[in-house]
Design an enzyme around this catalytic site. Structure first.
Site, PDB file in Angstrom:
ATOM      1  N   LYS A 160       0.755  -1.170   0.066  1.00 55.60           N
ATOM      2  CA  LYS A 160      -0.159   0.141  -0.110  1.00 55.60           C
ATOM      3  C   LYS A 160       0.831   1.163   0.128  1.00 55.60           C
ATOM      4  O   LYS A 160       1.791   1.400   0.847  1.00 55.60           O
ATOM      5  CB  LYS A 160      -0.932  -0.245   1.148  1.00 55.60           C
ATOM      6  CG  LYS A 160      -2.063   0.730   1.229  1.00 55.60           C
ATOM      7  CD  LYS A 160      -3.012   0.580   2.647  1.00 55.60           C
ATOM      8  CE  LYS A 160      -4.046   1.452   2.631  1.00 55.60           C
ATOM      9  NZ  LYS A 160      -5.035   1.087   3.611  1.00 55.60           N
TER      10      LYS A 160
HETATM   11  C1  E4P Z   1      -7.960   2.554   3.556  1.00 55.28           C
HETATM   12  O1  E4P Z   1      -7.545   1.865   3.183  1.00 55.28           O
HETATM   13  C2  E4P Z   1      -8.058   3.164   5.067  1.00 55.28           C
HETATM   14  O2  E4P Z   1      -7.134   2.184   5.734  1.00 55.28           O
HETATM   15  C3  E4P Z   1      -9.296   3.636   5.687  1.00 55.28           C
HETATM   16  O3  E4P Z   1     -10.360   3.128   4.991  1.00 55.28           O
HETATM   17  C4  E4P Z   1      -9.411   4.935   6.424  1.00 55.28           C
HETATM   18  O4  E4P Z   1     -10.420   5.202   7.082  1.00 55.28           O
HETATM   19  P1  E4P Z   1     -10.801   6.259   7.683  1.00 55.28           P
HETATM   20  O5  E4P Z   1     -11.176   7.310   7.257  1.00 55.28           O
HETATM   21  O6  E4P Z   1     -12.251   5.799   8.550  1.00 55.28           O
HETATM   22  O7  E4P Z   1      -9.754   6.271   8.912  1.00 55.28           O
END
Ligand code: E4P
Length: 219
Positions: free
Chosen positions: A87
């Site tokens: 990622k």
């Molecule tokens: C995406 O891969 C992130 O891990 C995540 O969805 C972020 O979510 P949040 O905005 O609720 O922290």
């Protein structure tokens, strides 16, 4: 639409697996910290545990923000298991790293995506997954679901192979809207997945069916 769970919590991952609907997992540095997983060794060991119990793809985020750092960290992560997806944040160095991994056949998830322009660049670089953050767009009174619709339309016109992974999902309604908007995957907390189950008429209907059955089958 595939379902990923957005957590580093092993119990929640297992609960979603038990439901029989889980296609993958996404994590991020905040989610790892929330579980108290700190230090390089522990973080690596935790990714290995997640990859062992999950059949689908598991996104593991790099901490480095420079090209060389992202490459060495990403290669180390990719070596942990076949289902690791590296990622990478949507920054200039990140796009270079995605292009590199794409050429090497290593799967990537481009994270922190907030605009159609960013989405086009990540797809062009060959990202496997693209993570537009629906909830965080809503947080600043823009429309996160409109962003998914816009990206889905562009990807379909252009024939991009990158899968749209609607992220920062906060509610069951977001899941329904992401499905309508053309997301390939949603990644969401367990609470949002379980929230899809609930309807008061289901509970009332089931109680009535059971009551009628028991009345008719007394003695
Ligand atoms: C995406 O891969 C992130 O891990 C995540 O969805 C972020 O979510 P949040 O905005 O609720 O922290």
């Amino acid at each position: 639409m595939k379902f990923f769970i957005d957590t580093a919590n092993l119990d929640q991952i297992k609960e979603a697996i038990d439901l029989g609907i889980l296609d993958g997992v996404t994590t991020n540095p905040s989610l790892m910290a929330k579980e108290g997983i700190t230090g390089d060794k522990n973080i690596i060991a935790h990714y290995k545990k997640i990859c062992k119990i999950v059949e689908g793809d598991v996104s593991a985020e790099v901490i480095a923000t420079d090209y060389k750092g992202m490459i060495s960290e990403g290669e180390r992560l990719a070596d942990l298991a076949d289902n690791i997806v590296v990622k990478i944040p949507m920054i200039k160095e990140g796009i270079k790293a995605i292009s590199y991994f794409s050429e090497k056949g290593i799967n990537t998830n481009c994270t922190l995506v907030f605009s159609a322009g960013q989405a086009i660049l990540a797809a062009k670089a060959g990202a496997t997954y693209l993570s537009p953050f629906v909830g965080r767009v809503d947080d600043i009174s823009w429309d996160g679901i409109k962003l998914i619709e816009e990206i889905a339309s562009i990807f379909s016109i252009q024939g991009y192979m990158t899968e749209i992974l609607a992220a920062s999902i906060r509610t069951p309604l977001h899941i329904v809207q992401a499905a309508k908007a053309g997301a390939d995957i949603v990644t969401c907390p367990l609470s949002s997945i379980l929230g899809l189950l609930y309807h008061p008429l289901t509970d009332i209907g089931l109680a009535k069916f059971l009551e009628d059955h028991h009345k008719a089958n007394k003695g």
